[in-house]
Scaffold this active site. Structure first.
Site, PDB file in Angstrom:
ATOM      1  N   GLU A  79       0.839  -1.205   0.000  1.00  0.00           N
ATOM      2  CA  GLU A  79       0.000   0.000   0.000  1.00  0.00           C
ATOM      3  C   GLU A  79       0.875   1.257   0.000  1.00  0.00           C
ATOM      4  O   GLU A  79       2.012   1.230   0.470  1.00  0.00           O
ATOM      5  CB  GLU A  79      -0.900  -0.084   1.249  1.00  0.00           C
ATOM      6  N   ASP A  80       0.343   2.344  -0.514  1.00  0.00           N
ATOM      7  CA  ASP A  80       1.134   3.583  -0.546  1.00  0.00           C
ATOM      8  C   ASP A  80       1.184   4.268   0.820  1.00  0.00           C
ATOM      9  O   ASP A  80       2.240   4.601   1.329  1.00  0.00           O
ATOM     10  CB  ASP A  80       0.628   4.556  -1.625  1.00  0.00           C
ATOM     11  N   ASP A 132      -3.468   6.540   6.085  1.00  0.00           N
ATOM     12  CA  ASP A 132      -3.837   7.864   6.574  1.00  0.00           C
ATOM     13  C   ASP A 132      -4.826   7.669   7.730  1.00  0.00           C
ATOM     14  O   ASP A 132      -4.412   7.494   8.870  1.00  0.00           O
ATOM     15  CB  ASP A 132      -4.424   8.650   5.393  1.00  0.00           C
ATOM     16  N   PHE A 146      -0.393  16.695   3.368  1.00  0.00           N
ATOM     17  CA  PHE A 146      -0.792  15.944   2.189  1.00  0.00           C
ATOM     18  C   PHE A 146       0.429  15.790   1.294  1.00  0.00           C
ATOM     19  O   PHE A 146       1.020  16.781   0.874  1.00  0.00           O
ATOM     20  CB  PHE A 146      -1.932  16.633   1.441  1.00  0.00           C
ATOM     21  N   ARG A 153       1.942  11.615  -9.593  1.00  0.00           N
ATOM     22  CA  ARG A 153       2.321  10.245  -9.234  1.00  0.00           C
ATOM     23  C   ARG A 153       3.709   9.892  -9.742  1.00  0.00           C
ATOM     24  O   ARG A 153       4.403   9.061  -9.162  1.00  0.00           O
ATOM     25  CB  ARG A 153       1.331   9.233  -9.833  1.00  0.00           C
TER      26      ARG A 153
HETATM   27  P1  IMP Z   1      -7.059   6.122   4.412  1.00  0.00           P
HETATM   28  O1  IMP Z   1      -8.232   5.254   4.116  1.00  0.00           O
HETATM   29  O2  IMP Z   1      -7.468   7.419   5.038  1.00  0.00           O
HETATM   30  O3  IMP Z   1      -5.994   5.415   5.231  1.00  0.00           O
HETATM   31  O4  IMP Z   1      -6.393   6.567   3.037  1.00  0.00           O
HETATM   32  C1  IMP Z   1      -6.231   5.666   2.039  1.00  0.00           C
HETATM   33  C2  IMP Z   1      -5.801   6.258   0.721  1.00  0.00           C
HETATM   34  O5  IMP Z   1      -5.946   7.681   0.640  1.00  0.00           O
HETATM   35  C3  IMP Z   1      -4.348   6.011   0.450  1.00  0.00           C
HETATM   36  O6  IMP Z   1      -4.120   4.713  -0.046  1.00  0.00           O
HETATM   37  C4  IMP Z   1      -4.033   7.092  -0.553  1.00  0.00           C
HETATM   38  O7  IMP Z   1      -4.364   6.672  -1.862  1.00  0.00           O
HETATM   39  C5  IMP Z   1      -4.922   8.242  -0.138  1.00  0.00           C
HETATM   40  N1  IMP Z   1      -4.148   9.226   0.660  1.00  0.00           N
HETATM   41  C6  IMP Z   1      -4.151   9.405   1.989  1.00  0.00           C
HETATM   42  N2  IMP Z   1      -3.307  10.374   2.369  1.00  0.00           N
HETATM   43  C7  IMP Z   1      -2.734  10.829   1.229  1.00  0.00           C
HETATM   44  C8  IMP Z   1      -1.729  11.832   0.963  1.00  0.00           C
HETATM   45  O8  IMP Z   1      -1.168  12.514   1.833  1.00  0.00           O
HETATM   46  N3  IMP Z   1      -1.420  11.998  -0.356  1.00  0.00           N
HETATM   47  C9  IMP Z   1      -1.980  11.274  -1.359  1.00  0.00           C
HETATM   48  N4  IMP Z   1      -2.902  10.317  -1.149  1.00  0.00           N
HETATM   49  C10 IMP Z   1      -3.275  10.097   0.137  1.00  0.00           C
HETATM   50 MG    MG Z   2      -5.010   8.446  -4.042  1.00  0.00          MG
END
Ligand code: IMP
Ligand code: MG
Length: 182
Positions: A102-103, A106, A155, A168
């Site tokens: 996973e990237d 958050d 972000f 990206r």
């Molecule tokens: P979560 O469900 O809040 O943990 O976020 C999941 C997805 O939101 C990640 O897999 C990213 O694709 C996107 N995301 C969250 N934070 C960032 C950020 O700082 N930059 C870019 N994408 C983000």
């Molecule tokens: Mg994204």
């Protein structure tokens, strides 16, 4: 041509630091999965594609790869909470050692949904490898087995991560200038 670099405020993690950390993660994964006969790297699209590519190349342990696409964000920078599977696996993962690639974690909402969904498919094991984590933003607790870097509550873009689908392809993790968001 739009100059993506002109939108960058500062670089948070440069290429050298990134590759060094990915090699460390690969060594841990090789050690932990050295005896696995059925290891699957499951990349979460789109954000995980660049990390997956480098991690997969850095690992010596034999593995297959597959992809899932989930969306929870749209083009905004705040989580909607709702998770949608846009692309699902075609093969069963029953009996496989699955490593989610996973990237960023958050809020953790995306992965907590995915974990439950994947557990129900009876993999032999299920672990998480995330390039980034934003600890102060977590809303649910996610067990991150392999983590590249903790990042502050900013972000971030680059190395697979987007803002409005752009940035990206930047080969590092960066923070954009505030005016880019408005
Ligand atoms: P979560 O469900 O809040 O943990 O976020 C999941 C997805 O939101 C990640 O897999 C990213 O694709 C996107 N995301 C969250 N934070 C960032 C950020 O700082 N930059 C870019 N994408 C983000
Ligand atoms: Mg994204």
């Amino acid at each position: 041509m739009k100059d993506l670099y002109a939108d960058i405020d500062y670089v948070l993690i440069d290429e050298e630091k990134m590759q060094a950390r990915i090699n460390e993660l690969a060594q841990m994964i090789d050690t932990d999965y050295g005896d696995s006969d059925n290891l699957l790297f499951l990349c979460i699209l789109k954000g995980g594609y660049m990390f997956m590519s480098d991690l997969s190349r850095a690992c010596k342990a034999p593995h297959v790869i597959d992809f899932m696409a989930v969306s929870s964000y749209g083009d905004s920078t705040t989580s909607s909470g709702a998770v949608q599977i846009a692309l699902d696996l075609k093969s069963s993962i029953e009996g496989w050692d699955v490593l989610i690639v996973e990237d960023i974690i958050d809020t953790g909402l995306t992965l907590s949904y995915l974990l439950e969904n994947l557990k129900a498919r009876k993999p032999k094991s299920l672990k998480i490898c995330s390039l980034l984590s934003k600890p102060v933003r977590h809303k649910v607790e996610i067990p991150i087995d392999y983590l590249g870097f903790e990042v502050p509550d900013e972000f971030v873009v680059g190395y697979g991560l987007d803002f409005a689908q752009l940035y990206r392809n930047l080969p590092f993790i960066a923070v954009l200038k505030p005016e880019v968001f408005s």
